[in-house]
Structures are given as structure tokens and as C-alpha cells.
Design a protein around this motif. Structure first.
Motif, short mmCIF file in Angstrom:
data_model
loop_
_atom_site.label_atom_id
_atom_site.label_comp_id
_atom_site.label_asym_id
_atom_site.label_seq_id
_atom_site.Cartn_x
_atom_site.Cartn_y
_atom_site.Cartn_z
N CYS A 119 0.81 -1.22 0.00
CA CYS A 119 0.00 0.00 0.00
C CYS A 119 0.85 1.27 0.00
CB CYS A 119 -0.94 0.01 1.21
SG CYS A 119 -2.21 -1.27 1.13
N ALA A 120 2.09 1.16 0.41
CA ALA A 120 3.01 2.30 0.39
C ALA A 120 3.99 2.16 -0.77
CB ALA A 120 3.76 2.41 1.71
N HIS A 121 3.51 1.60 -1.89
CA HIS A 121 4.36 1.35 -3.04
C HIS A 121 4.91 2.65 -3.60
CE1 HIS A 121 5.55 -0.13 -7.04
NE2 HIS A 121 5.66 -1.30 -6.43
N PRO A 122 6.18 2.68 -4.01
CA PRO A 122 6.79 3.92 -4.51
C PRO A 122 6.09 4.52 -5.73
CG PRO A 122 8.48 2.29 -4.02
CD PRO A 122 7.17 1.58 -3.91
N SER A 123 5.33 3.71 -6.47
CA SER A 123 4.64 4.22 -7.65
C SER A 123 3.42 5.05 -7.30
CB SER A 123 4.22 3.07 -8.57
OG SER A 123 3.30 2.22 -7.92
N LEU A 124 2.99 5.01 -6.04
CA LEU A 124 1.82 5.77 -5.61
C LEU A 124 2.21 7.15 -5.13
CD1 LEU A 124 -0.07 3.01 -3.56
CD2 LEU A 124 -0.60 3.80 -5.87
N THR A 125 1.33 8.11 -5.33
CA THR A 125 1.54 9.43 -4.74
C THR A 125 1.35 9.32 -3.23
OG1 THR A 125 -0.79 10.06 -4.90
CG2 THR A 125 0.61 10.55 -6.80
N PRO A 126 1.92 10.24 -2.46
CA PRO A 126 1.74 10.16 -1.00
C PRO A 126 0.28 10.12 -0.58
CG PRO A 126 3.50 11.70 -1.54
CD PRO A 126 2.88 11.30 -2.84
N SER A 127 -0.56 10.96 -1.19
CA SER A 127 -1.97 10.98 -0.79
C SER A 127 -2.66 9.67 -1.11
CB SER A 127 -2.69 12.14 -1.48
OG SER A 127 -2.66 12.00 -2.89
N SER A 128 -2.31 9.05 -2.25
CA SER A 128 -2.91 7.76 -2.60
C SER A 128 -2.43 6.66 -1.68
CB SER A 128 -2.58 7.42 -4.06
OG SER A 128 -3.17 8.33 -4.95
N ALA A 139 -13.07 8.06 -3.13
CA ALA A 139 -13.29 6.78 -3.81
C ALA A 139 -12.46 6.71 -5.09
CB ALA A 139 -14.77 6.59 -4.11
N GLN A 140 -12.40 7.81 -5.84
CA GLN A 140 -11.59 7.84 -7.06
C GLN A 140 -10.12 7.69 -6.75
OE1 GLN A 140 -12.69 11.55 -8.87
NE2 GLN A 140 -14.62 10.76 -9.71
N ARG A 141 -9.68 8.34 -5.67
CA ARG A 141 -8.27 8.26 -5.28
C ARG A 141 -7.89 6.82 -4.93
NH1 ARG A 141 -6.66 12.39 -0.68
NH2 ARG A 141 -7.43 13.79 -2.31
N ILE A 142 -8.75 6.16 -4.18
CA ILE A 142 -8.48 4.78 -3.78
C ILE A 142 -8.52 3.85 -4.98
CG2 ILE A 142 -9.35 2.83 -2.42
CD1 ILE A 142 -10.28 4.89 -0.33
N SER A 143 -9.48 4.06 -5.87
CA SER A 143 -9.58 3.22 -7.07
C SER A 143 -8.34 3.35 -7.94
CB SER A 143 -10.83 3.60 -7.87
OG SER A 143 -12.00 3.30 -7.15
N ARG A 144 -7.86 4.58 -8.12
CA ARG A 144 -6.64 4.78 -8.91
C ARG A 144 -5.45 4.10 -8.26
NH1 ARG A 144 -8.65 10.14 -9.57
NH2 ARG A 144 -7.31 10.83 -7.85
N ALA A 145 -5.37 4.18 -6.95
CA ALA A 145 -4.25 3.55 -6.24
C ALA A 145 -4.29 2.03 -6.43
CB ALA A 145 -4.31 3.91 -4.76
N LYS A 146 -5.48 1.44 -6.33
CA LYS A 146 -5.60 0.00 -6.48
C LYS A 146 -5.24 -0.43 -7.90
CE LYS A 146 -9.80 -0.44 -4.70
NZ LYS A 146 -11.01 -1.09 -4.15
N ARG A 147 -5.63 0.37 -8.88
CA ARG A 147 -5.26 0.03 -10.26
C ARG A 147 -3.75 0.11 -10.46
NH1 ARG A 147 -9.84 3.20 -11.62
NH2 ARG A 147 -8.49 4.97 -12.12
N THR A 148 -3.13 1.09 -9.82
CA THR A 148 -1.69 1.28 -9.98
C THR A 148 -0.90 0.08 -9.50
OG1 THR A 148 -1.91 3.68 -9.76
CG2 THR A 148 0.27 2.74 -9.34
N ILE A 149 -1.33 -0.53 -8.39
CA ILE A 149 -0.56 -1.64 -7.82
C ILE A 149 -1.16 -3.00 -8.17
CG2 ILE A 149 0.23 -0.22 -5.90
CD1 ILE A 149 -1.76 -1.79 -4.13
N SER A 150 -2.10 -3.02 -9.12
CA SER A 150 -2.82 -4.27 -9.40
C SER A 150 -1.89 -5.38 -9.88
CB SER A 150 -3.91 -4.03 -10.44
OG SER A 150 -3.35 -3.55 -11.65
N GLY A 151 -0.77 -5.01 -10.52
CA GLY A 151 0.13 -6.05 -11.01
C GLY A 151 1.24 -6.41 -10.06
N GLU A 152 1.27 -5.79 -8.87
CA GLU A 152 2.35 -6.06 -7.91
C GLU A 152 2.02 -7.28 -7.07
OE1 GLU A 152 5.15 -4.44 -7.77
OE2 GLU A 152 4.58 -2.96 -9.29
N ARG A 153 3.03 -8.10 -6.84
CA ARG A 153 2.84 -9.29 -6.02
C ARG A 153 2.97 -8.94 -4.54
NH1 ARG A 153 2.74 -14.11 -8.10
NH2 ARG A 153 3.49 -15.03 -6.16
N LEU A 154 2.22 -9.66 -3.73
CA LEU A 154 2.23 -9.41 -2.29
C LEU A 154 3.59 -9.71 -1.68
CD1 LEU A 154 0.45 -8.64 0.15
CD2 LEU A 154 -0.04 -11.06 0.44
N ASP A 155 4.34 -10.62 -2.30
CA ASP A 155 5.63 -11.02 -1.70
C ASP A 155 6.79 -10.21 -2.26
OD1 ASP A 155 5.62 -12.03 -4.24
OD2 ASP A 155 6.08 -14.10 -3.68
#
Length: 382
Positions: free
Chosen positions: A99-108, A137-153
Motif C-alpha cells: 500500500c506504500a508502493h513507490p509508484s503511488l503518490t503520498p496521498s494515494s 473513492a476515485q483516489r483509492i480506485s486509482r491507487a488499487k489500479r496502480t498496484i494491481s500487477g504487484e505481487r504481495l511477496d
């Protein structure tokens, strides 16, 4: 199960779904639906194991969502889940890094952390940040799309996680969610699961700042600066815990910025009054912090400490090397000029600082200081 217990279960449930192969965004939606279903039905028939119940129901909701989108995902034949096994703390720990992935903006990153790790609803997060629910809701949705391809591990950066949690803490509180308390809760959870001196440093820093919180505002809601706070209102239990956590972190001899900031906070908490603060040590810790980060904000705060330790003229000399465009530069300059007896300049600088203030309480305090130095009554009758 209390609301806090329920929120603590969310990352474990979400990580269980992702571990089984669920895509993050869909899994997070399924967990939220399971929570709603649980709150609707548990009063009449509470489960013996809430976390296991949530994993089972969320997985079923996820499968239902996948099967309803046959044309796009071709996932009708997903095998039934294995017997439920509630994940351990290491799985939920990885959600912090995701959730704190570097590809996300701080607010996201902050919004996604509060939603996925904190278990807060979109409405609660929106109210805490004073934005419309649709915007959040839009901010959270964009964040989830951004990390959708990242693996949990995937390996995570603890520094990014800590910055995200510190952002949550510094936002304060609003709506029906106390972000200070929420940040402390999440950081405590991370500290319990992750042995790292900077995690402990941030934990200590939050506890020491939170301890002073009851004295930060007057009964009328006016901001009370540190030097004027009633220290009998500080939470001595939180101070003792923060100092203990800090001492353990410093013993590892791997100094970082959060440990240095916590050490400064501990010195303030240790003093019976502002005048009794060990300002020489505070300056030394700011020297460490500047060496670690090079932060202009740290140098700005160091100028204040130098002014207390060596006199306001020394503080102004330290301030002279800094960019006047820095946030709160004018407020610091005003304080030091006032201490040096130059009240006219200080009043003008306080007025300048008030115009640049980002919140009402801070602006009102700066206006009162300017009015006090001019011998006038501040707006609103003081």
C-alpha cells in the motif's frame, strides 16, 4: 469483537485472498463486502472465529465477482478454496509495503493504507481528510489500479511505509476517525511485527507527540505553543512508553531520522518547563538529523533551538542561510526577532506567516502574536 479488533483483522483477511491468487483491487472489494455482511448478521449469529469467517465469505464474494465477468477474465473454473487458514502476521505486514508502493503518490498511499490495512471505510477516510466521498473513492480506485500487477511477496521499502504512516499521523484528526490514534495503532502493529530501529523510532516519536496532544489546544480551541502548554496535562504513560521504545531503538546503534526526531521530542517531554529544556542537547540532535537528512525543515527547527541555546541573534544567524520561501520560515524569523527585542519586525513577520498558514488554528495563533506585539486586540477579541 471491538471496532479496533475488526480493523486489525482486515489486513490478515485481505492478505489471505491475495495469497490465494486474487487480484488486489477485487480482493479488497470482496473483503469490504464481507465486513458489511458480517456486521449485518453477527448480532444474531456471531461466528466462533471472526477472521476465518471473513476469509471464507470474502473468498466466496471474490469468486462470485470473477465468475460474473466471464467474457473478460475467463475465470469460471477457479477451484474451490482450500480449508481456511488465517494468515500470520508476516502476510499482513506485506500489505504495508504494497500500500506504500513507490509508484503511488503520498496521498494515494495514505488513503490505500487506511482502507486496506486500517480497515476504514471510504466515507470515514473522506471525512477525516475533509474531502467528498466520491473524490476519495476515485483516489483509492486509482491507487488499487496502480498496484494491481504487484505481487504481495515483492520486497518492500520500509522507509516508504514509515513516511506514509507519518503522513497519516501529521494529518491530525477529523470526522469520526481520529487519524492520530489510527496512525499510532497501525505503527504499533508494524512495530510488533517488524524488528527495525526506525520503525521503533517512528513508534516512539508518535507516542511522544501524542502525549502532548491534550495540551495543544485551549478550551476555546486556540492553538497553544509548546512553551506555553500546561505540562501537567501531558500523558505520562505515553511518554514513558515512548522513551522506553526509543532507548531500545538507540541501543541497536543504527541511527535514523525518526530516532533522532524522537530523541528531540523526548528532551522536550523530560523538561518540567520550556526554560528547563536541555537546548544544547536539542541542538546536538538536530545536528544529527541534518546530517542524516539534509532537510531544510530540520535546519529551520535547528535555528529555533540555537536561538534558545545561544541566544536569538545566534538563531537568526543560523536562519540566514535558509530560503525565506520555506514553510514557516516567517514564523520562525518572527519568534527570533521578538526574542531579540525587535517587535516591529517580528509583528510584520507574524502577519506574513499568518497569510501563508495552512490551517485556521495556526493562522489565528500567528495573528494573535502579531496583534500582541503591536499592542492591539486580535481579531475576534483574542
Amino acid at each position: 469483537m471491538t471496532d479496533a479488533d475488526l480493523r486489525a483483522a482486515v489486513p490478515q483477511v485481505l492478505s489471505a485472498l491475495v495469497r490465494r491468487g486474487a487480484e488486489f483491487a477485487a480482493a479488497e472489494d470482496a473483503v469490504q463486502e464481507a465486513l458489511v455482511e458480517g456486521l449485518r448478521t453477527w448480532a444474531a449469529d456471531p461466528p466462533r472465529d471472526v477472521r476465518a469467517w471473513l476469509v471464507t465469505v470474502a473468498w466466496r464474494r471474490y469468486l462470485d465477482a470473477v465468475r460474473s465477468d466471464v467474457a473478460r477474465q475467463r475465470r469460471e473454473d477457479i477451484p474451490p478454496p482450500e480449508p481456511v487458514e488465517v494468515p500470520g502476521r508476516d502476510d499482513s505486514l506485506q500489505l504495508y509495503f504494497l500500500c506504500a508502493h513507490p509508484s503511488l503518490t503520498p496521498s494515494s498511499a495514505v488513503a490505500l493504507t487506511l482502507r486496506a490495512v486500517g480497515g476504514l471505510t471510504t466515507r470515514q477516510i473522506a471525512e477525516a481528510y475533509l474531502v467528498p466521498e466520491a473524490t476519495m473513492a476515485q483516489r483509492i480506485s486509482r491507487a488499487k489500479r496502480t498496484i494491481s500487477g504487484e505481487r504481495l511477496d515483492a520486497p518492500g521499502d520500509v522507509g516508504t511505509v514509515l513516511r506514509t504512516l507519518y503522513l497519516v499521523f501529521n494529518e491530525g484528526y477529523g470526522g469520526d476517525v481520529d487519524l492520530v490514534a489510527e496512525a499510532v495503532r497501525l505503527t504499533r502493529q508494524l512495530h510488533q511485527a517488524y524488528d527495525h530501529p526506525e520503525v521503533a523510532g517512528l513508534m516512539a516519536l508518535m507516542l511522544l507527540h501524542a502525549a502532548r496532544r491534550p495540551a495543544r489546544f485551549s478550551s476555546s480551541g486556540a492553538l497553544v505553543p509548546l512553551a506555553s502548554q500546561d505540562r501537567s496535562r501531558w500523558d505520562t504513560r505515553l511518554i514513558a512508553e515512548g522513551v522506553s521504545v526509543l532507548q531500545a531503538a538507540l541501543a541497536a546503534d543504527r541511527l535514523g531520522e525518526y530516532q533522532a526526531q524522537a530523541a528531540i521530542a523526548a528532551l522536550h517531554c523530560d523538561a518540567a518547563s520550556a526554560a528547563e529544556t536541555d537546548w544544547v542537547q536539542v541542538v546536538e540532535w538536530y545536528d544529527e538529523l541534518v546530517a542524516l537528512t539534509g532537510s531544510p525543515v530540520a535546519r529551520l527547527n535547528r535555528a529555533v533551538a540555537v536561538g534558545e541555546a545561544d541566544g536569538p541573534l545566534a538563531g537568526l544567524t543560523a536562519l540566514a542561510d535558509l530560503d525565506p520561501g520555506l514553510p514557516r520560515w516567517a514564523a520562525v524569523a518572527a519568534y527570533l526577532h521578538a526574542a531579540a527585542g525587535d517587535t516591529a519586525t517580528a509583528a510584520d513577520l507574524y502577519t506574513q506567516a499568518a497569510r501563508a498558514a495552512t490551517n485556521t488554528a495556526e493562522r489565528d495563533h500567528l495573528q494573535r502574536e502579531a496583534a500582541r506585539l503591536r499592542g492591539a486586540t486580535p481579531p475576534g477579541g483574542g
